[in-house]
Design a protein around this motif. Sequence first.
Motif, PDB file in Angstrom:
ATOM      1  N   PRO A 181       3.946  17.772  53.867  1.00  0.00           N
ATOM      2  CA  PRO A 181       3.826  17.069  55.146  1.00  0.00           C
ATOM      3  C   PRO A 181       4.380  15.652  55.024  1.00  0.00           C
ATOM      4  N   ALA A 234       1.724  23.641  58.499  1.00  0.00           N
ATOM      5  CA  ALA A 234       1.294  23.017  57.244  1.00  0.00           C
ATOM      6  C   ALA A 234      -0.200  22.733  57.262  1.00  0.00           C
ATOM      7  N   MET A 235      -0.883  23.203  56.252  1.00  0.00           N
ATOM      8  CA  MET A 235      -2.305  22.875  56.105  1.00  0.00           C
ATOM      9  C   MET A 235      -2.635  22.897  54.617  1.00  0.00           C
ATOM     10  N   MET A 252      -4.827  13.659  66.931  1.00  0.00           N
ATOM     11  CA  MET A 252      -4.959  12.678  65.859  1.00  0.00           C
ATOM     12  C   MET A 252      -3.612  12.476  65.200  1.00  0.00           C
ATOM     13  N   PRO A 253      -3.350  11.239  64.791  1.00  0.00           N
ATOM     14  CA  PRO A 253      -2.045  10.997  64.159  1.00  0.00           C
ATOM     15  C   PRO A 253      -1.917  11.769  62.855  1.00  0.00           C
ATOM     16  N   LEU A 254      -0.737  12.292  62.625  1.00  0.00           N
ATOM     17  CA  LEU A 254      -0.426  13.046  61.418  1.00  0.00           C
ATOM     18  C   LEU A 254       0.619  12.279  60.623  1.00  0.00           C
ATOM     19  N   PRO A 255       0.864  12.672  59.371  1.00  0.00           N
ATOM     20  CA  PRO A 255       1.989  12.051  58.664  1.00  0.00           C
ATOM     21  C   PRO A 255       3.277  12.263  59.457  1.00  0.00           C
ATOM     22  N   MET A 315      -0.742  21.468  63.077  1.00  0.00           N
ATOM     23  CA  MET A 315      -1.242  22.822  62.911  1.00  0.00           C
ATOM     24  C   MET A 315      -1.711  23.338  64.267  1.00  0.00           C
TER      25      MET A 315
END
Lengths: 474, 479
Positions: free
Chosen positions: A218, A330-331, A373-376, A382
């Motif tokens: 990620p 991606a998780m 929510m903010p992700l990279p 997901m």
Amino acid sequence: MLSRRKMLGGAGAISAAVAAASVSKVAMAALPEPVIQTKPDTMPPLVPNTGRPYNPVVTLNGWTLPWRMNNGVKEFHLVAEPVVREMSPGFKAHLWGYNGQSPGPTIEVVEGDRVRLFVTNKLGELTSIHWHGQRLPNGMDGVTGLNQPGIPPGKTYVYEFVARRPGTFMYHPHADEMVQMAMGMMGFWITHPKGKHPLIDEVDRDFCFLLNAYDIDPGAATPKIMTMLDFNLWSWNSRIFPGIDPLVVRHMDKVRIRVGNLTMTNHPIHLHGHEFLITGTDGGPTPKSTRQYEVTADIAVGQMRQMDFLADEEGDWAFHCHKSHHTMNAMGHDVPTMIGVDHRGVAKQITKLIPDYMVMGERGMKDMTEMEMPLPDNTAAMMAGTGPFGAVGMGGMFSVVKVRKDQKRGDYSDPGWYQHPPGTVAYEFTGALPDPARFKADVSPGPGSMPSMAKPAQDVEVKVRKPAGGHSGH
Amino acid sequence: MPPHPASRRAPAAARPQRLLAVLISAAVLGGCASFSPDGGFAAVEKTAKDRLGKDVQWARSDADQDSIAKRVGELLSKPLTVDDAVQVALLNNRGLQADFQDLGVTEAEVVQAGRLPNPGFSFGRSSRGDEREIERGLHFNLARLVAMPLIGRMEARRFEQVKGRVAMSVLSLAADTRKAYFTALAAEETVRYMRQVKQAADASAELARRMEQVGNFNKLQRAREQSFYANAALQLARAEQAQRSTRERLVRLLGVWGTQTAFALPERLPDLPPSPLELPDVEQVALAQRLDVQGAKQAAEQTASNLGLTRTTRFVNVLELGVMRNSSNEEPTQRGWEIGLELPLFDWGGARAARAEAVYMQTLHRAAETAINARSEVREAYTGYRSAYDIARHHRDEVVPLNQRIAEENVLRYNGMLIGVFELLADARTQIASVNASIEALRDFWIAQADLDMALIGKPSLAAAAGPAMAAEAAGAGH
Ligand SMILES: [Cu+2]
């Protein structure tokens, strides 16, 4: 839609300059100009205007490579090169592919066509192409070292053979293939039957896509080529839901879907609302006597399956791999299970240290689809797909077959969400709920098939925790 | 030299006015040594003012004591800055006051040395038939009188030395206080961060307990999370112990007790200055202004002059002069000088001169050693200061922001369910530890600054150089 690009101009070429510069201009002059695709969209079928006629396919989030006729020979030009593939909106991967995209363009020919394929290598290392499933002279099979030397960077090799057997094929490198396939080098090949074929029905819509998988950290963009099984991006034609286009059909269309698997595991591909027949495999059309109705076709590694069905049920029908991890993006695979864990107090304590902390997963993971929510950076969220009734909670190998009455013949554009006739959507029951008569479970464990040698010292008391409703207390 | 009683039988009729004249002339010869108005304290005060910008006060009376107590009370009433701490120590440290008393003691001795010993006077009366014999004698240490200017000079130098030593005490106390202050302040900050680390560990231990309770963790997984907690609790206990002992060290230097020990320190160490001091001629500066170098130089000069003294007056300390007056009622008064003279018959003073020369050479070597050490110490202090600055800046500009960025990225990864809450908490512990390491680096910088300041004006007490702290990160990371 199709953009042409002077290869020697080099504009926009991502490939190493060394490779581009070393392709001789004189040599290139004799070649069909390579056609480069810059968009990951599903392109309309390429209706042939030269050569033998056929019913073209639609490549999901892909396209068909144009050709030129040269003294009765169909000439294609594939350019192996690094590409940037948008795997879903907002997430781009650094892959290797052909002619601007990964997977490369679909090659469509007709049974009996003489085909000449120019393959220019703009990678930094040797490559070759193996024509997966084709009958061809041994020296054209593309296995480096065995059938031919590898194509050096900057060089163009020519493959030439007659497309003898109608059916569904693939192409991929057979040089450093672990790396080159992990980087996305692959493409589809359809050989259409010449005229009527007893085992190959005419269909109204013919879709194709490849199953492929990548392991991209990620926030990163380049696949980890050493990964064998623990991939985090499960894709169709290097696209992940909700980045995959729907398969749009007209009500009562005969539909064909061709799927090839170039991942390292099998994929049970499942269609809702319809039954289909497997009408073709790697080996060509199946005998009619072997066909049975299915709703799931397991497609093993290196296999191709051709499914035919009649789109006789209107609606938006889910179509996906049935391995549930493959319908996620991606998780983390080492994330502890938080279901049922009471976060009261602790959450507040953690928030003191990590102000952006939010409790997740104590009711399950569907929360993920509801939180923004903010992700990279450069990470596909997901289960981000949203339908008319809210979050779909899916990702990866998931798409929708849209069957519509008013869809025009040959129109592949998205008709939007299905409008359900009144009374045909599941609804909430608002009556009184009587206590259902329940079977009283025997507390003692069942006998089992054999008496057990060792028993746990103590019976472990396992309680079922039922959600008490809402995120109260944090 | 013992008084040499000169007694003669003499007839009566004394003439006291002549005796007075002798005494006056002796007093004039000796110079009139008396107490200075400041007791030598002005020099110490000047040193404190010039070198530290601080006041010192010699508590010689209750009034002095009261004004000191008042000022100290004011300084302690608000969070103590490092300058306030130094000021409190300089006013309030009883050891320093004791050193000040050295000035008084020495000055008294100097004054004493500058005064003539009381002349001895003897009077006897005896009669033998008609004859009365009156015996009067005045004896006086003439050698002392002759040597008095020399002795006075030597004593004055000794007084200077004591003043220098007391000034040194002032500077050392200031440096020690600064170092103790930064150590105590950093220890307080560390405790705060260790509490946060423990909070993170607490949260993961508690969460792990609940995870096990609902069947999501096994005993091993829970125990692992709890071991972080146990370790963090240990670290916190150590930090609290360090905080208490470093604070007590500061308390001792400040000379406070009772309710005064409840003084508050600020929340944070002062920020790193925007740029480090550039001192290209740090050695010259140190040689020019260091008190120990100046002292060594003076000692050499003094020894040199003592040597010259010894050479030119080989016999001076064997010369003794007595004033003698004998009177009798029968005979005219007998007057005259009586001089005892030691002849250099067996001891030509050569041995004494050789000793003086050896002493002189010794002093020269000492002075050279002092200068060499001063150069080295100030170099060490300066490089220590520079590297402490670079390290603290690296922590501030690189390590902490990097860990901050890692923490932010980890929150994003947590949001995407790419990592779990335990990894997030472990990372929080690492990040907090990096902030704490930065505090320690800042503390080391301020201590290095105090050492450098001291090395420029006197002999510093530099800490033994430690090797690179490899273990620190592993210990701080906690997982
Ligand atoms: Cu799958």
